[in-house]
Enzyme design. Sequence first.
Site, PDB file in Angstrom:
ATOM      1  N   LYS A 194      -7.753  -8.717   3.085  1.00 53.97           N
ATOM      2  CA  LYS A 194      -7.003  -9.232   4.239  1.00 53.97           C
ATOM      3  C   LYS A 194      -7.289  -8.366   5.461  1.00 53.97           C
ATOM      4  O   LYS A 194      -6.902  -7.199   5.506  1.00 53.97           O
ATOM      5  CB  LYS A 194      -5.499  -9.239   3.984  1.00 53.97           C
ATOM      6  CG  LYS A 194      -4.779 -10.024   5.084  1.00 53.97           C
ATOM      7  CD  LYS A 194      -3.327  -9.680   5.235  1.00 53.97           C
ATOM      8  CE  LYS A 194      -3.077  -8.479   6.073  1.00 53.97           C
ATOM      9  NZ  LYS A 194      -3.400  -8.628   7.503  1.00 53.97           N
ATOM     10  N   GLU A 222      -5.415   5.224   2.707  1.00 57.94           N
ATOM     11  CA  GLU A 222      -5.987   6.023   3.794  1.00 57.94           C
ATOM     12  C   GLU A 222      -5.093   5.779   5.001  1.00 57.94           C
ATOM     13  O   GLU A 222      -5.091   4.687   5.558  1.00 57.94           O
ATOM     14  CB  GLU A 222      -7.439   5.596   4.028  1.00 57.94           C
ATOM     15  CG  GLU A 222      -8.260   6.649   4.727  1.00 57.94           C
ATOM     16  CD  GLU A 222      -8.269   6.458   6.221  1.00 57.94           C
ATOM     17  OE1 GLU A 222      -7.356   7.013   6.878  1.00 57.94           O
ATOM     18  OE2 GLU A 222      -9.140   5.750   6.722  1.00 57.94           O
ATOM     19  N   CYS A 228      -7.855   7.001  13.070  1.00 60.01           N
ATOM     20  CA  CYS A 228      -6.885   7.713  12.229  1.00 60.01           C
ATOM     21  C   CYS A 228      -7.185   9.210  12.178  1.00 60.01           C
ATOM     22  O   CYS A 228      -6.285  10.020  12.030  1.00 60.01           O
ATOM     23  CB  CYS A 228      -6.832   7.108  10.839  1.00 60.01           C
ATOM     24  SG  CYS A 228      -8.454   6.845  10.148  1.00 60.01           S
ATOM     25  N   GLU A 240       1.881  10.296  15.451  1.00 54.14           N
ATOM     26  CA  GLU A 240       0.554   9.775  15.763  1.00 54.14           C
ATOM     27  C   GLU A 240       0.685   8.795  16.927  1.00 54.14           C
ATOM     28  O   GLU A 240       1.454   7.835  16.853  1.00 54.14           O
ATOM     29  CB  GLU A 240       0.019   9.060  14.516  1.00 54.14           C
ATOM     30  CG  GLU A 240      -1.401   8.606  14.646  1.00 54.14           C
ATOM     31  CD  GLU A 240      -1.915   7.959  13.356  1.00 54.14           C
ATOM     32  OE1 GLU A 240      -1.119   7.326  12.639  1.00 54.14           O
ATOM     33  OE2 GLU A 240      -3.122   8.097  13.092  1.00 54.14           O
TER      34      GLU A 240
HETATM   35  P1  ADP Z   1      -1.287  -0.424  12.356  1.00 51.88           P
HETATM   36  O1  ADP Z   1      -0.076   0.347  12.754  1.00 51.88           O
HETATM   37  O2  ADP Z   1      -2.548   0.316  12.462  1.00 51.88           O
HETATM   38  O3  ADP Z   1      -1.317  -1.827  12.845  1.00 51.88           O
HETATM   39  P2  ADP Z   1      -0.396  -1.341   9.826  1.00 51.88           P
HETATM   40  O4  ADP Z   1      -0.200  -0.426   8.692  1.00 51.88           O
HETATM   41  O5  ADP Z   1       0.791  -1.994  10.427  1.00 51.88           O
HETATM   42  O6  ADP Z   1      -1.232  -0.489  10.824  1.00 51.88           O
HETATM   43  O7  ADP Z   1      -1.425  -2.477   9.458  1.00 51.88           O
HETATM   44  C1  ADP Z   1      -2.559  -2.297   8.680  1.00 51.88           C
HETATM   45  C2  ADP Z   1      -2.758  -3.520   7.808  1.00 51.88           C
HETATM   46  O8  ADP Z   1      -1.649  -3.639   6.930  1.00 51.88           O
HETATM   47  C3  ADP Z   1      -2.838  -4.829   8.562  1.00 51.88           C
HETATM   48  O9  ADP Z   1      -3.805  -5.640   7.937  1.00 51.88           O
HETATM   49  C4  ADP Z   1      -1.454  -5.406   8.388  1.00 51.88           C
HETATM   50  O10 ADP Z   1      -1.403  -6.805   8.471  1.00 51.88           O
HETATM   51  C5  ADP Z   1      -1.126  -4.962   6.985  1.00 51.88           C
HETATM   52  N1  ADP Z   1       0.313  -4.904   6.671  1.00 51.88           N
HETATM   53  C6  ADP Z   1       1.358  -4.705   7.513  1.00 51.88           C
HETATM   54  N2  ADP Z   1       2.525  -4.692   6.840  1.00 51.88           N
HETATM   55  C7  ADP Z   1       2.206  -4.868   5.526  1.00 51.88           C
HETATM   56  C8  ADP Z   1       2.969  -4.918   4.311  1.00 51.88           C
HETATM   57  N3  ADP Z   1       4.285  -4.781   4.307  1.00 51.88           N
HETATM   58  N4  ADP Z   1       2.314  -5.091   3.160  1.00 51.88           N
HETATM   59  C9  ADP Z   1       0.970  -5.212   3.138  1.00 51.88           C
HETATM   60  N5  ADP Z   1       0.203  -5.165   4.236  1.00 51.88           N
HETATM   61  C10 ADP Z   1       0.803  -4.994   5.420  1.00 51.88           C
END
Ligand code: ADP
Length: 794
Positions: free
Chosen positions: A193, A267, A301, A398
């Site tokens: 995804k 990561e 990151c 961050e």
């Molecule tokens: P950022 O702050 O860099 O946007 P996120 O951790 O929110 O990082 O997002 C990284 C990825 O994790 C994206 O693909 C996002 O759609 C997905 N994501 C966000 N929330 C969830 C969740 N609860 N479970 C699984 N994937 C998630």
Amino acid sequence: MAHIKDVLNSMDYGPAPEGNEHVVAWLETHKAGFGHFIDGKFTDPGAGKSFKVTNPADGKLLARVADGSAEDIDRAVSAATRAFKSWSKLSGHQRARYLYAIARNVQKRDRFLAVLETMDNGKPIRETRDIDIPLVARHFYHHAGWAELLESEFPGYRPVGVCGQIIPWNFPLLMLAWKIAPALAAGNTVVLKPAEQTPLTALAFAEICREVGLPAGVINIVTGEGDTGAALVAHEGVQKLAFTGSTDVGRIIRTATAGSGKKLSLELGGKSPFIVFDDADIDSAVEGLVDAIWFNQGEVCCAGSRLLVQEGIAEKLYAKLRARMETLRVGSPLDKSTDIGAVVSTEQLERITSLVEKGRAEGAEVFQPSIAIPGTGTFFAPTLMTGVEPASTVAVVEIFGPVLVAMTFRTPDEAVALANNTRFGLAASVWSENISRSLDVASRLKAGVIWINATNLFDAAAGFGGYRESGFGREGGREGLFEYLVLGDGKPKGKTAAMGALVAAPSATAEIVAIDEVDRTAKLFIGGKQARPDSGYSYAVTSSAGKQVGLAGLGNRKDIRNAVEAAGKAEGWGAATAHNRAQILYYLAENLSSRSEEFEARLRAMTGASKRQAAEEVAAAVRRTFFYAGFADKHDGAVHSTKSRHVTLAMNEPFGIMGVVCPDEAPLLGFVSLVMPALATGNRVVAVPSSRYPLAATDFYQIVDTSDVPDGVLSIVTGNAAELAKTLADHDEVAALWNFNSGVDAALVDKASSGNLKPVWNGGSPDWQGGDAQGREYLRRATQVKNIWVPYGE
Ligand code: ADP
């Protein structure tokens, strides 16, 4: 007439836009929207909900993309499960051919992919063209090689199964490559995804998969937001999850997968220090800073976002840096002379803006150069904040934007203390012309990647990943491949024979006795001394025939805390030479050997084992201790073949303090099999022995005592294994946890470990007498790899 020099000095940049007509045409053909890529086909884009994807540089719509539901995820996982059957059976060579083909096709379409990535993410074309896309191709080539070599280089390992992979928006195609290339090389299939902000290059990649004829279902791409990711995380058909993103979501995923047995690599975030000593080449350090924090708008990151500079040169460095910032160009990402493009989204821009304001309110001095910033689009000026207090918000959280915070230090010790004063541990940069100082500091930094006089270097041959709350697992190189493999045939192993019926926790079942009422109670062993349990109670240890054979201390959370504190003081163990550790473990093995008979008698009394069985267990425990003594100075790291004129050292470092929860089966051999590899690699261990048969471990105190094991290196806390395991998992100073006790709920331990995101190994029940209870896998799991990059040349 003007001098040429004056002309050159006053000349401005003309526009140098990269053509994007191919990408625009491609987007036009997908005007109806993009469906998911499932089972080798794109789904109907009009079939369900969708969301918009825009270009952050101008806010214009690029495409509509399907918003994946739980059903979409289910279909993708089913396709990947079907495909796994044949994909995993292909020879490594056959899989390699597909990976080579993908790599070539990425190269053939490199300009297209670079432009598409730039339009989708906002990052400058110079970076997508010269860094992101070439590294994507490099990753597929490198892993094509691993596919080819898998059988000879990873004997005994097999693919995990279906891998769920969730990636962020900052390096969309590169993160896809980091995830997909090793997964495929190892024989797994994938459901990936992409981030909702930047799904387009993943969809273009799906087209490449079709072009190269990759079998249907091997790669599936489901677009969507957090809930789509959550559905992938929750799916029972997924055996491995790989996530890159925020620490908050990493923690959610750790909790959501607790007890599922899914293999997990995370990561996560960082607040990486960039340390400049007064003997550094300051001009190089300034260029390094440009790369560290303004590469990819600081949305990296491992960005060097915390500048730590030695006091004597701070003002000079700041002045040079401010002057350099005046020459940075912020503007159209498609312009070839742009240094800093657009931030990925308005939400991200707002977050950066509010954090900078918070920093100002907390007393930092904020500098932004007087350069032109586009009036539309999500642009943010490069920012330097000085006078920042180590505890202030901007020094701790961050920011994930083009914002550098600066602090000063006086001595190397202070630099290391400041650098490690963070919950994260992803990367660090050290600047000094003194190689001895640089490597000394590198060895003391708690981070997975260290760059000496350099920053943001990446290569497929080197592992990348963090310590502490920056996550666990590595991506890239040999160390990254282990994340996509499991040892053995995966079948449940038989338990060591005739150890009697196991009972649950002692507190629930056994007779509890106040300690003062009895004379001969095995106490706990904490900080090199026998210690009374904090509870003041012991519990009766009964044989399988129900006869009381002794009493063991009923340890509680306070005892675990004391043991961890004692371990904290025994830091010298990890720094001792491996030869010293080996000698002590040899000594321990000898002492165990000379008291074999006592241990045999104890095992027989507790477990009802026959004389022969007990003798075999003790003999195996002695051999195993010798084995790890022998290995103490042989768990070598590597020098990776990365870029030219670089030494990239992959060092196996101990975690520090490890919790080890031992099995009820093979009460002595299980204990030794887990404690010895952890000690041999330089960890300090807090061990919880079998609750049912703890006396083999308590007898072990005397062996430890007489073998010169320094105080605090091994503490042993008897009691209710489930309760003690949870306390170990909860404890922030415990950096890794092994749980091999089948009476301890893995879900509970996994969940509790999400506090400091420690890696947990719920190891099941290996055949303790057999080969799978001993070997490199245990040493590997007892260490984390630190990659230190040392460039050379004048
Ligand atoms: P950022 O702050 O860099 O946007 P996120 O951790 O929110 O990082 O997002 C990284 C990825 O994790 C994206 O693909 C996002 O759609 C997905 N994501 C966000 N929330 C969830 C969740 N609860 N479970 C699984 N994937 C998630």
